[in-house]
Design an enzyme around this catalytic site. Structure first.
Site, PDB file in Angstrom:
ATOM      1  CB  CYS A   5      -0.979  -0.044   1.169  1.00  0.00           C
ATOM      2  SG  CYS A   5      -2.403   1.048   0.999  1.00  0.00           S
ATOM      3  CG  HIS A   6      -0.337   4.910   1.343  1.00  0.00           C
ATOM      4  ND1 HIS A   6      -1.539   4.240   1.258  1.00  0.00           N
ATOM      5  CD2 HIS A   6      -0.527   6.087   0.721  1.00  0.00           C
ATOM      6  CE1 HIS A   6      -2.417   4.990   0.615  1.00  0.00           C
ATOM      7  NE2 HIS A   6      -1.826   6.119   0.264  1.00  0.00           N
TER       8      HIS A   6
END
Length: 184
Positions: free
Chosen positions: A113-114
């Site tokens: 994800c991030h």
């Protein structure tokens, strides 16, 4: 494909708040299922607060702080996502240095994800192919990485294997790929 971690210890690096809970718990369960021993590492002792998107989730006990451990203590590193988690970690020099140690020593790293924001800050994406949540595409390409919109990307270009995924929907493939990378 090897999948037995034989009791090896895997680091999970998370900030005190802001970790996407499912991106911590599902890879954790995959490591345990493969016979590994996950340990939660953070920037402070005590516990971290997980989140289900913007809502508070469960708390998780920290095993050690980044000040007390190094890459030599683990076979690999998992970086869970959530927007706030890697955004905080990339501002903590010791957390960035801890992450960079895995690349410097050739140990596998998995980020979802991030979480690649921490990799960007550690200078670890240049010349590597990876994926992430789509909003990080420009950050990754500006740091010299090749961004790809795929469920999971395993990159062996460089000193170590780098496993990346985009979002919680990719967790089954992410868990399989990280266990395989850590077992090699």
């Amino acid at each position: 494909m090897a999948t037995d971690l034989n009791g090896s210890v895997v680091a999970f690096l998370a900030a005190p708040e802001g970790t996407e809970q499912v991106e911590l718990t599902e890879p954790w369960a995959a490591v345990e299922k493969a016979g590994g021993r996950p340990q939660l590492i953070s920037t402070s002792s005590g516990s971290i607060q997980g989140f289900n998107h913007l809502d508070k989730g469960d708390t998780f006990t920290v095993h050690a702080t980044v000040e007390d451990v190094g890459a030599a203590d683990f076979i690999g590193l998992v970086l869970p996502g959530g927007v706030a988690n890697p955004d905080f970690l990339r501002t903590v020099p010791r957390a960035v240095a801890f992450t960079k140690e895995f690349f410097d020593t050739g140990k596998p790293v998995a980020a979802i994800c991030h979480a690649p924001w921490t990799l960007v800050e550690a200078g670890a994406v240049d010349g590597r192919r990876l994926t992430s949540f789509p909003s990080l595409r420009t950050d990754i390409t500006n740091a010299g990485g090749e961004w790809s919109d795929e469920e999971v990307v395993v990159c062996s270009a460089g000193p170590n294997k780098l496993v990346t995924s985009r979002k919680p929907d990719d967790l089954p493939a992410f868990g399989d790929a990280l266990v395989s990378a850590f077992a090699d």
